[in-house]
Design a protein around this motif. Structure first.
Motif, PDB file in Angstrom:
ATOM      1  N   VAL A  23      -3.889   1.597   5.472  1.00  0.00           N
ATOM      2  CA  VAL A  23      -4.697   0.473   5.005  1.00  0.00           C
ATOM      3  C   VAL A  23      -6.187   0.675   5.244  1.00  0.00           C
ATOM      4  CG1 VAL A  23      -2.807  -1.153   5.288  1.00  0.00           C
ATOM      5  CG2 VAL A  23      -4.370  -0.776   7.185  1.00  0.00           C
ATOM      6  N   ALA A  78       0.829  -1.212   0.000  1.00  0.00           N
ATOM      7  CA  ALA A  78       0.000   0.000   0.000  1.00  0.00           C
ATOM      8  C   ALA A  78       0.857   1.252   0.000  1.00  0.00           C
ATOM      9  CB  ALA A  78      -0.929  -0.005   1.220  1.00  0.00           C
ATOM     10  N   ASN A  89      -0.557   4.477  -1.127  1.00  0.00           N
ATOM     11  CA  ASN A  89      -1.497   5.117  -0.192  1.00  0.00           C
ATOM     12  C   ASN A  89      -0.793   5.495   1.104  1.00  0.00           C
ATOM     13  OD1 ASN A  89      -4.290   5.905   0.044  1.00  0.00           O
ATOM     14  ND2 ASN A  89      -4.516   4.376   1.662  1.00  0.00           N
ATOM     15  N   LEU A 110      -7.615   2.216   2.153  1.00  0.00           N
ATOM     16  CA  LEU A 110      -7.094   1.635   0.915  1.00  0.00           C
ATOM     17  C   LEU A 110      -8.232   1.221  -0.010  1.00  0.00           C
ATOM     18  CD1 LEU A 110      -4.298   0.927  -0.253  1.00  0.00           C
ATOM     19  CD2 LEU A 110      -4.628  -1.391   0.615  1.00  0.00           C
ATOM     20  N   VAL A 156      -5.386  -2.657  -4.093  1.00  0.00           N
ATOM     21  CA  VAL A 156      -4.198  -3.351  -3.618  1.00  0.00           C
ATOM     22  C   VAL A 156      -3.840  -4.467  -4.601  1.00  0.00           C
ATOM     23  CG1 VAL A 156      -5.429  -5.062  -2.194  1.00  0.00           C
ATOM     24  CG2 VAL A 156      -3.090  -4.397  -1.598  1.00  0.00           C
ATOM     25  N   CYS A 175      -8.894  -3.998   5.302  1.00  0.00           N
ATOM     26  CA  CYS A 175      -9.183  -2.911   4.347  1.00  0.00           C
ATOM     27  C   CYS A 175     -10.569  -3.122   3.742  1.00  0.00           C
ATOM     28  CB  CYS A 175      -8.109  -2.833   3.271  1.00  0.00           C
ATOM     29  SG  CYS A 175      -7.521  -4.422   2.663  1.00  0.00           S
TER      30      CYS A 175
END
Length: 306
Positions: free
Chosen positions: A20, A13, A16, A23, A26, A43
């Protein structure tokens, strides 16, 4: 086997900033994952999930991903379509090159719960070998607009719907002839764990590569062989690097000098000349440098990347 945990998600991640909880996308491809777990807790706002090229045998633990719009599960060991009914936002699903069998066509109807699903990929699965595969899926999933990258036209849907009873009867007949338990094939809510048996994997590992049958156990076994080979190569690389830095050019091992803490105190007696070259650098010292001998020149050869 690599478990899906907070550390793995956080590593993947970076885009980002390691966050998480917020998020939305992914990528967990090629992580040797054998089981889906933890995503719904770690997430829950995922919209895009790339988890292809792993060893996943069962679609599970996805029911909390209410915002998931695209799931890529290609090149895994999945054998049955199930446990996606609560992914209410799912619009695109990729199950390319798995082990979804002809019997698992009986669970395709569960995707009708995903009323936003318009794009589905099943190419490369055993179910595609069934003669009426495409017509069966198109007629069963009423909202589907694209199957295996090809648009579903209105005329194709009408034709497939008209043929559905005949195709279904032929499918059931073939499954019975193959000895398939129809009732069990239709079960999805309490489906058993379809991960390959460890005994089967052990047997595959003892079988010569050119004699192995192609099945989920073979894919897991070969992935584990690759991981073991990679670990062995990494270990040898580390040994070579350690040996390179532990030996000098003549091949003799250098004695490890203790690390300095701070700097030595300056001498109080300035009348005695002192030299210190602990790095053993090549140098040239000229007391009569310059055009008229008015300079002191010190040249030191140091590493380029110090």
């Amino acid at each position: 086997m690599a478990p899906i945990d907070l550390a793995m998600i956080r590593r993947r991640a970076e885009h980002n900033e390691g966050m998480v909880s917020t998020l939305e996308e992914v990528s967990l491809h090629q992580q040797e994952i054998e089981k889906i777990e933890g995503l719904g807790q770690i997430c829950r706002h995922l919209k895009i999930l790339y988890i292809q090229n792993n060893l996943i045998s069962k679609l599970a633990n996805l029911h909390r991903l209410k915002e998931l719009e695209y799931g890529n599960f290609a090149v895994n060991n999945i054998v049955k379509i199930e446990n996606l009914q609560r992914c209410e936002s799912l619009a695109k699903l990729d199950l390319t090159v798995n082990f979804v069998s002809k019997a698992s066509l009986l669970t395709v109807h569960t995707l009708n719960a995903n009323y936003k699903l318009t794009d589905l990929y099943l190419m490369g699965n055993p179910c595609c070998d069934f003669g009426g595969y495409r017509a069966f899926v198109v007629a069963t999933l009423r909202n589907l607009k694209k199957l295996d990258g090809k648009d579903v036209t209105p005329s194709e849907r009408i034709s497939a719907t008209q043929k559905l009873p005949e195709i279904t009867a032929r499918l059931l007949k073939e499954l019975k002839r193959d000895g398939v338990d129809i009732d069990n094939a239709r079960k999805v809510s309490d489906a058993r764990d379809l991960a390959p048996d460890e005994n089967d994997i052990a047997e595959i590992l003892q079988t010569p590569e050119n004699e192995r049958r192609w099945c989920p156990a073979t894919r897991v076994a070969e992935q584990r062989e690759s991981a073991a080979l990679r670990d062995e190569q990494d270990g040898k690389k580390k040994e070579n690097v350690d040996a390179l830095f532990a030996n000098d050019g003549g091949g003799s091992r250098r004695s490890q000098k203790p690390r300095h803490v701070g700097f030595p105190e300056l001498p109080t007696d300035m009348s005695t000349a002192r030299q210190c070259n602990e790095g053993e650098f090549d140098f040239r010292f000229d007391e009569n440098g310059g055009e008229f001998g008015e300079s002191v020149i010190l040249e030191v050869q140091v590493g380029k990347f110090m």
